[in-house]
Design an enzyme around this catalytic site. Structure first.
Site, PDB file in Angstrom:
ATOM      1  N   ASP A  64      11.024 -73.246 -85.020  1.00  0.00           N
ATOM      2  CA  ASP A  64       9.880 -72.486 -85.441  1.00  0.00           C
ATOM      3  C   ASP A  64       8.572 -72.687 -86.120  1.00  0.00           C
ATOM      4  O   ASP A  64       9.196 -73.424 -87.044  1.00  0.00           O
ATOM      5  CB  ASP A  64      10.750 -70.960 -85.216  1.00  0.00           C
ATOM      6  CG  ASP A  64      12.421 -71.180 -85.983  1.00  0.00           C
ATOM      7  OD1 ASP A  64      12.150 -71.797 -86.856  1.00  0.00           O
ATOM      8  OD2 ASP A  64      12.649 -70.230 -86.089  1.00  0.00           O
ATOM      9  N   ASN A 130      21.551 -60.651 -86.707  1.00  0.00           N
ATOM     10  CA  ASN A 130      21.247 -59.554 -86.340  1.00  0.00           C
ATOM     11  C   ASN A 130      22.196 -60.597 -84.930  1.00  0.00           C
ATOM     12  O   ASN A 130      21.779 -60.210 -83.498  1.00  0.00           O
ATOM     13  CB  ASN A 130      20.025 -59.487 -85.558  1.00  0.00           C
ATOM     14  CG  ASN A 130      19.327 -59.829 -85.980  1.00  0.00           C
ATOM     15  OD1 ASN A 130      19.234 -61.747 -85.803  1.00  0.00           O
ATOM     16  ND2 ASN A 130      17.809 -59.599 -85.712  1.00  0.00           N
ATOM     17  N   HIS A 132      20.146 -63.746 -84.020  1.00  0.00           N
ATOM     18  CA  HIS A 132      19.216 -64.416 -83.209  1.00  0.00           C
ATOM     19  C   HIS A 132      19.417 -65.454 -83.707  1.00  0.00           C
ATOM     20  O   HIS A 132      19.952 -66.467 -84.208  1.00  0.00           O
ATOM     21  CB  HIS A 132      17.964 -64.346 -83.825  1.00  0.00           C
ATOM     22  CG  HIS A 132      17.350 -64.283 -85.526  1.00  0.00           C
ATOM     23  ND1 HIS A 132      17.103 -63.259 -86.202  1.00  0.00           N
ATOM     24  CD2 HIS A 132      17.871 -65.447 -85.844  1.00  0.00           C
ATOM     25  CE1 HIS A 132      17.024 -64.182 -87.397  1.00  0.00           C
ATOM     26  NE2 HIS A 132      17.342 -64.961 -87.326  1.00  0.00           N
ATOM     27  N   GLU A 137      14.619 -62.080 -81.076  1.00  0.00           N
ATOM     28  CA  GLU A 137      15.803 -61.831 -81.439  1.00  0.00           C
ATOM     29  C   GLU A 137      15.721 -61.059 -80.497  1.00  0.00           C
ATOM     30  O   GLU A 137      15.688 -60.743 -79.950  1.00  0.00           O
ATOM     31  CB  GLU A 137      14.301 -60.323 -82.721  1.00  0.00           C
ATOM     32  CG  GLU A 137      13.470 -61.135 -83.967  1.00  0.00           C
ATOM     33  CD  GLU A 137      14.304 -61.139 -85.292  1.00  0.00           C
ATOM     34  OE1 GLU A 137      15.608 -61.658 -84.895  1.00  0.00           O
ATOM     35  OE2 GLU A 137      13.723 -61.283 -85.746  1.00  0.00           O
TER      36      GLU A 137
HETATM   37  C1  F6R Z   1      15.347 -71.438 -88.675  1.00  0.00           C
HETATM   38  C2  F6R Z   1      15.494 -70.884 -88.042  1.00  0.00           C
HETATM   39  C3  F6R Z   1      16.753 -69.289 -87.643  1.00  0.00           C
HETATM   40  C4  F6R Z   1      17.677 -69.368 -89.046  1.00  0.00           C
HETATM   41  C5  F6R Z   1      18.594 -68.360 -88.868  1.00  0.00           C
HETATM   42  C6  F6R Z   1      19.973 -67.648 -90.297  1.00  0.00           C
HETATM   43  O1  F6R Z   1      14.365 -72.582 -88.768  1.00  0.00           O
HETATM   44  O2  F6R Z   1      15.320 -70.673 -86.646  1.00  0.00           O
HETATM   45  O3  F6R Z   1      17.616 -68.887 -87.156  1.00  0.00           O
HETATM   46  O4  F6R Z   1      18.527 -69.810 -88.647  1.00  0.00           O
HETATM   47  O5  F6R Z   1      17.188 -66.967 -89.761  1.00  0.00           O
HETATM   48  O6  F6R Z   1      18.834 -68.415 -91.435  1.00  0.00           O
HETATM   49  P1  F6R Z   1      19.584 -68.682 -92.816  1.00  0.00           P
HETATM   50  O7  F6R Z   1      20.068 -70.290 -92.338  1.00  0.00           O
HETATM   51  O8  F6R Z   1      19.074 -68.765 -93.431  1.00  0.00           O
HETATM   52  O9  F6R Z   1      20.841 -67.451 -93.124  1.00  0.00           O
END
Ligand code: F6R
Length: 234
Positions: A64, A130, A132, A137
C-alpha cells in the site's frame, strides 16, 4: 486451518526466525515477495539489511501507499522502503503504488494488473489494531482487489506517529485488496505487542468475518504467524 502459529517470547529471536523464513524462501526458489511497512517490519528489515541475503534477482510488491503523499515525503511508504530495505538490499524490480498519480483509481487498477502478472511467492503482513491487513479496514469485502480506500480514525491515529500531526495523516490510501493478498502462495504474518491481541485471537478462533479482515487468512492454505503474544488457543 492451514495456519502455523509460532509464539516467541524473545523479539530478537522472533525476527531472526522471520529472517530465516525469507532465507528458506530464497533457497527454495522464491523470486517475488509481497512487502509491508509499519513499525512491526522495522526490526525485520534491519535483520535483512545486515544479512547476506541477496534480493537482486527478486521482485517486490508493496501492499500500500498513502494517497496524496509524494514519494520523497519522509512518511511515504516509498521513503520507508528505501530507508529500511532497498538502499541496502536492491531488488531487480520494486513496485509500490503511486499515491500522487493524477488518477489514483486508474493507478490502483494498473497496480492490480501488475500484481496479476506476478506470482507472489510470499506475502509479508502486519495487522492493524482493528484487524486490518494492508489498508483493508473492517467491513471490506473479501472479494476486494487493489483500490483507493478510506482510512478509519483509529488507523489514522495509530499512524500519526509517522507524521508531524494527526491532521497531516492522509484520509485515503491505495491498497492491495483482500482477494489480491490471498493469491500469494504463502503468507507470513507478524504481530508484536499487546494492542494486536484482539486481532490475533480473532484469527486463531477461526470465525471468518469481514468485520475483522485478518480472519480471512483462515481460508488460506499456507500461513505462518509469528507473535510474541501468549495466546490461549483452546
Ligand atoms: C503496512 C500495512 C498495515 C500495517 C499495520 C500494522 O504496509 O499495510 O496493514 O501492517 O497497520 O502497522 P504497525 O506495524 O505499524 O503496527
Amino acid at each position: 486451518m492451514a495456519l502455523d502459529l509460532e509464539v516467541w517470547e524473545d523479539n530478537d529471536a522472533l525476527y531472526s526466525r522471520a529472517q530465516e523464513i525469507f532465507s528458506t524462501q530464497i533457497k527454495n526458489g522464491a523470486t517475488t515477495f509481497g512487502l509491508a511497512t509499519g513499525g512491526t517490519m522495522i526490526p525485520l528489515y534491519e535483520k535483512l539489511r545486515s544479512s547476506a541475503l541477496d534480493f537482486s534477482h527478486c521482485n517486490s510488491v508493496n501492499l500500500d501507499e498513502y494517497v496524496g503523499v509524494p514519494q520523497g515525503h519522509p512518511a511515504s511508504y516509498h521513503t520507508f522502503m528505501q530507508q529500511h530495505l532497498f538502499d541496502a538490499k536492491p531488488f531487480k524490480a520494486t513496485y509500490i503504488p503511486n499515491g500522487v498519480a493524477e488518477d489514483v483509481h486508474a493507478e490502483a487498477l494498473k497496480y492490480e494488473n501488475v500484481l496479476k502478472s506476478l506470482t507472489v511467492d510470499m506475502q509479508l503482513l502486519g495487522v492493524g489494531v482493528n484487524g486490518h491487513i494492508g489498508f483493508n479496514e473492517p467491513g471490506t469485502s473479501f472479494q476486494s482487489e487493489t483500490d483507493v480506500v478510506e482510512l478509519t480514525a483509529s488507523t489514522r491515529s495509530a499512524n500519526a506517529r509517522f507524521f508531524d500531526s494527526l491532521d497531516e495523516v492522509p484520509k485515503q490510501a491505495i491498497t492491495m485488496g483482500i482477494a489480491s493478498i490471498m493469491r500469494a502462495k504463502c503468507i507470513l504474518l507478524i504481530a508484536v505487542g499487546e494492542e494486536k491481541r484482539t486481532a490475533i485471537e480473532a484469527l486463531l478462533k477461526g470465525d471468518v468475518t469481514e468485520d475483522i479482515p485478518v480472519t480471512r487468512l483462515c481460508n488460506h492454505p499456507n500461513v505462518i504467524v509469528l507473535t510474541d503474544l501468549q495466546i490461549n488457543n483452546d
